[in-house]
Every structure is written in C-alpha cells, then in structure tokens.
Design an enzyme around this catalytic site. Structure first.
Site, PDB file in Angstrom:
ATOM      1  N   HIS A 162     -17.859 -19.208  27.283  1.00  0.00           N
ATOM      2  CA  HIS A 162     -18.947 -19.290  26.300  1.00  0.00           C
ATOM      3  C   HIS A 162     -19.801 -20.565  26.433  1.00  0.00           C
ATOM      4  CE1 HIS A 162     -19.876 -17.443  22.100  1.00  0.00           C
ATOM      5  NE2 HIS A 162     -20.976 -17.869  22.686  1.00  0.00           N
ATOM      6  N   TYR A 205     -17.263 -14.786  17.602  1.00  0.00           N
ATOM      7  CA  TYR A 205     -18.008 -14.026  16.584  1.00  0.00           C
ATOM      8  C   TYR A 205     -17.079 -13.344  15.572  1.00  0.00           C
ATOM      9  CZ  TYR A 205     -21.762 -14.266  20.132  1.00  0.00           C
ATOM     10  OH  TYR A 205     -22.666 -14.672  21.067  1.00  0.00           O
TER      11      TYR A 205
HETATM   12  P1  NDP Z   1     -32.284 -12.361  18.644  1.00  0.00           P
HETATM   13  O1  NDP Z   1     -33.308 -13.132  19.397  1.00  0.00           O
HETATM   14  O2  NDP Z   1     -31.724 -11.133  19.237  1.00  0.00           O
HETATM   15  O3  NDP Z   1     -32.909 -12.049  17.219  1.00  0.00           O
HETATM   16  C1  NDP Z   1     -32.193 -11.393  16.221  1.00  0.00           C
HETATM   17  C2  NDP Z   1     -32.999 -11.442  14.941  1.00  0.00           C
HETATM   18  O4  NDP Z   1     -34.254 -10.803  15.144  1.00  0.00           O
HETATM   19  C3  NDP Z   1     -32.318 -10.752  13.787  1.00  0.00           C
HETATM   20  O5  NDP Z   1     -32.570 -11.536  12.641  1.00  0.00           O
HETATM   21  C4  NDP Z   1     -33.019  -9.407  13.706  1.00  0.00           C
HETATM   22  O6  NDP Z   1     -33.062  -8.972  12.349  1.00  0.00           O
HETATM   23  C5  NDP Z   1     -34.418  -9.741  14.204  1.00  0.00           C
HETATM   24  N1  NDP Z   1     -35.042  -8.634  14.924  1.00  0.00           N
HETATM   25  C6  NDP Z   1     -34.503  -7.874  15.916  1.00  0.00           C
HETATM   26  N2  NDP Z   1     -35.384  -6.962  16.357  1.00  0.00           N
HETATM   27  C7  NDP Z   1     -36.509  -7.131  15.641  1.00  0.00           C
HETATM   28  C8  NDP Z   1     -37.763  -6.479  15.636  1.00  0.00           C
HETATM   29  N3  NDP Z   1     -38.030  -5.488  16.464  1.00  0.00           N
HETATM   30  N4  NDP Z   1     -38.706  -6.908  14.746  1.00  0.00           N
HETATM   31  C9  NDP Z   1     -38.444  -7.931  13.905  1.00  0.00           C
HETATM   32  N5  NDP Z   1     -37.278  -8.592  13.857  1.00  0.00           N
HETATM   33  C10 NDP Z   1     -36.306  -8.202  14.728  1.00  0.00           C
HETATM   34  O7  NDP Z   1     -31.128 -13.412  18.262  1.00  0.00           O
HETATM   35  P2  NDP Z   1     -29.560 -13.524  18.452  1.00  0.00           P
HETATM   36  O8  NDP Z   1     -29.237 -14.959  18.237  1.00  0.00           O
HETATM   37  O9  NDP Z   1     -28.823 -12.515  17.680  1.00  0.00           O
HETATM   38  O10 NDP Z   1     -29.337 -13.262  20.019  1.00  0.00           O
HETATM   39  C11 NDP Z   1     -28.970 -12.015  20.564  1.00  0.00           C
HETATM   40  C12 NDP Z   1     -27.525 -12.017  21.008  1.00  0.00           C
HETATM   41  O11 NDP Z   1     -27.283 -13.026  21.990  1.00  0.00           O
HETATM   42  C13 NDP Z   1     -26.521 -12.383  19.913  1.00  0.00           C
HETATM   43  O12 NDP Z   1     -26.405 -11.362  18.941  1.00  0.00           O
HETATM   44  C14 NDP Z   1     -25.306 -12.649  20.732  1.00  0.00           C
HETATM   45  O13 NDP Z   1     -24.708 -11.432  21.126  1.00  0.00           O
HETATM   46  C15 NDP Z   1     -25.903 -13.406  21.925  1.00  0.00           C
HETATM   47  N6  NDP Z   1     -25.840 -14.883  21.803  1.00  0.00           N
HETATM   48  C16 NDP Z   1     -25.132 -15.583  22.769  1.00  0.00           C
HETATM   49  C17 NDP Z   1     -25.028 -16.962  22.706  1.00  0.00           C
HETATM   50  C18 NDP Z   1     -24.268 -17.681  23.754  1.00  0.00           C
HETATM   51  O14 NDP Z   1     -24.050 -18.886  23.632  1.00  0.00           O
HETATM   52  N7  NDP Z   1     -23.857 -17.023  24.814  1.00  0.00           N
HETATM   53  C19 NDP Z   1     -25.644 -17.738  21.622  1.00  0.00           C
HETATM   54  C20 NDP Z   1     -26.409 -16.925  20.694  1.00  0.00           C
HETATM   55  C21 NDP Z   1     -26.490 -15.553  20.806  1.00  0.00           C
HETATM   56  P3  NDP Z   1     -32.382  -7.575  11.862  1.00  0.00           P
HETATM   57  O15 NDP Z   1     -30.953  -7.603  12.296  1.00  0.00           O
HETATM   58  O16 NDP Z   1     -32.576  -7.657  10.379  1.00  0.00           O
HETATM   59  O17 NDP Z   1     -33.202  -6.482  12.495  1.00  0.00           O
END
Ligand code: NDP
Length: 281
Positions: free
Chosen positions: A110, A52
């Site tokens: 990862h 990241y």
């Molecule tokens: P999420 O499912 O956490 O969704 C994040 C998105 O949802 C953002 O665009 C955010 O927008 C929006 N959001 C969050 N809360 C709300 C809400 N209450 N209402 C409306 N929209 C909302 O996706 P991620 O892919 O970020 O997954 C979470 C974490 O998982 C990652 O950040 C990372 O740390 C991890 N990850 C790990 C992976 C792996 O291979 N191990 C792969 C992918 C992710 P905003 O920021 O504008 O609020």
C-alpha cells in the site's frame, strides 16, 4: 447496452481492465449493495485494501453478484505495519480469509514507508504468495523511482502495477513516464480528485459541454488516453454507469494538453500523503 472495458497488459502476462471500481469508504450491507450494483454496471475489477476494513464486504458482494468469481478481478493491499516478511505472509492469508476468497488477482504494497524500510521484505513476501498461488499479479502503490529501483536491485523483479495518486491537479508526469519506460502499468487512485473542486473546474465544464459528456467522463477519458488504468469510486448506480461511458468519444491532443496543464506542484488532495515521507500504519 453494457460497456466492454478495454484491458491493459501487465509485464507478467496478465491483464487488468482500463477501469476498475474503487471501494474506499464503502462497507457493510449498503456497501455490498453498491459493489453489486457496480458489477451490474459492468465493472470487473474491484479495488479494496486491508486498511479499508471492507475486504469482507467485497467478498460478500462477489458471492451475491450475478458474475462468477473467475470473471472478476479483485485487488487488495498490504498495510505498513505488516511489511516484515513473516507478518506480510500472514497478512496476505488473513486478507484472503476476510474476503473468503482463494486468491487475489492483484496484491499491492500500500505504501513504501521508507523510514521503516521493510518494503523489500514485503515485496519478497508478495513474490512468495504469488508462487503459492495466493495472488496472481503483484505490484505496489505510491512507490517513487528510488523505491522501485531498490526492489529491482535487491530482488530482480519490478512490480507489474504502481497505483498512484493521479488526477488533472496532480498529473504525475514524471512518475508515469518512469513507470512506462520500465513496463510498469500506472493505475490512478482518486482519479476524480476525490470528487472535490476539480469537478467544478470551468475549463473542464466547457470541454464537457463540447463533447456532450460530464466533467467526470472527460477526466476519466483523459486517464484512459494517458494510458493509465483508473479506479473511480461511486456509491451511486447512475454515477457508476456514467463513469464507465467513456469509450465512445475522444479528446484531441490539444484538449489532452489543456487538461494536463492544470497540474500543480502541491496538487495532492492531502498534502501529508507524500510517499517520500508518509508512513502508513
Ligand atoms: P475518486 O476520485 O474516485 O472520487 C470519489 C468521489 O467522487 C466520491 O465522493 C463520489 O461520490 C464522487 N463521484 C464519483 N463519480 C462521480 C460523478 N460521476 N459525478 C460526481 N461525483 C462523483 O476518489 P477515491 O479516493 O475514492 O479514489 C478511488 C479509489 O482509489 C478508492 O476508492 C480506493 O479504492 C483507491 N485509493 C487508493 C489509494 C492508495 O494509496 N493506493 C489511496 C486512495 C484511494 P459518490 O460516492 O457519492 O458518487
């Protein structure tokens, strides 16, 4: 009132919060501010990764937050190009230097990168880093049962955590059950389906209306009741707070089944992110 997040016990005796904070896409000064606000909202586990390019941001946020380091947990992850044993050891050290931390609470491989087939070496490096005190708990992400079984066979130790893509459109029942039956905690990545179509789902909106909650809260409660730890990401303080406010209501069995029934075989957010074939750089 600040939410107290329940914890989940790992097989190595440590615990992790049932909800942590995801940081993919959060970096720089603004990113550090978002992470500080998440800590203020009540999150105690911060999920980052070498990939990241924000381990520095996470470290900076921790130093500038009002919480002492020992009250927080930090997760990072080893990228595919550093699976070979010596490279993995160096990458873990580099990961700590980037964050300016002395240890990670949780360090994960990862992706398994099955074609490269060096994940057993990577696991042995994580085991060594744990013996040296560089990391407290070790685990993996995106591992299928066949990858887990190989680790067990060749090293005698299963990961404490398997962090996998998990949301109502991809409920991972089989992998969850495998993890559970082997005492491996499942952590859900993209728990809100990356904030996409899922949040517009009509039935979820109806459930949200019934419980006087938001759709995100319904989904995160579903994760909690499945027994998985989730790591939602939001750059906005009000959503960080909203996502945490799920420990004061309950979904009944029928509601849980309804949400689980939205799963689809091709429900992954990005279809190429299939651990059987994806090779992370
Ligand atoms: P999420 O499912 O956490 O969704 C994040 C998105 O949802 C953002 O665009 C955010 O927008 C929006 N959001 C969050 N809360 C709300 C809400 N209450 N209402 C409306 N929209 C909302 O996706 P991620 O892919 O970020 O997954 C979470 C974490 O998982 C990652 O950040 C990372 O740390 C991890 N990850 C790990 C992976 C792996 O291979 N191990 C792969 C992918 C992710 P905003 O920021 O504008 O609020």
């Amino acid at each position: 009132m600040k939410t107290t997040i329940p914890t989940i016990k790992l097989h190595d005796g440590n615990t992790i919060p049932a909800m942590g904070f995801g940081t993919s896409g959060i970096s720089g000064a603004q990113g550090a501010q978002s992470i500080i606000s998440a800590i203020d909202a009540g999150y105690r586990l911060i999920d980052t990764a070498y990939m990241y390019e924000n381990e520095g941001t996470v470290g900076k946020a921790i130093r500038n937050s009002s919480m002492p380091r020992e009250k927080l947990q930090v997760t990072s992850k080893l990228p595919g190009r550093h699976h070979a044993y010596n490279k993995a050891i160096t990458a873990i050290q580099e990961s700590l230097y980037r964050a300016n931390l002395d240890y990670y609470d949780l360090y994960l491989i990862h992706w398994p990168n099955p074609k490269q087939d060096l994940y057993v070496e990577a696991w042995q490096a994580l085991q060594e880093a744990k013996r040296w005190g560089l990391v407290r708990s070790i685990g993996v992400c995106n591992f299928l049962p066949e990858h887990m079984e190989k680790l067990k066979l060749e090293t005698g130790e299963l990961p404490a955590v398997n962090q996998i893509e998990l949301h109502p459109y991809f409920n991972q029942e089989e992998q969850r059950n495998w993890n559970k039956s082997h005492d491996v905690v499942t952590q859900s990545w993209s728990p809100l389906g990356f904030g996409g179509d899922l949040l517009q789902n009509e039935s979820l909106n109806e459930l949200a209306h019934t419980h006087h909650k938001s759709v995100s809260q319904i989904i995160l409660r579903w994760h909690y009741q499945l027994g998985t730890a989730s790591i939602p990401k939001s750059s906005k303080f009000y959503r960080q707070q909203e996502n945490l406010a799920i420990f004061d209501f309950e979904l009944n069995d029928e509601e849980m089944k309804t949400i689980s029934s939205f799963t689809k075989e091709d429900g992954r957010i990005r279809s190429f992110l299939n651990p059987a074939t994806f090779e992370e750089e």
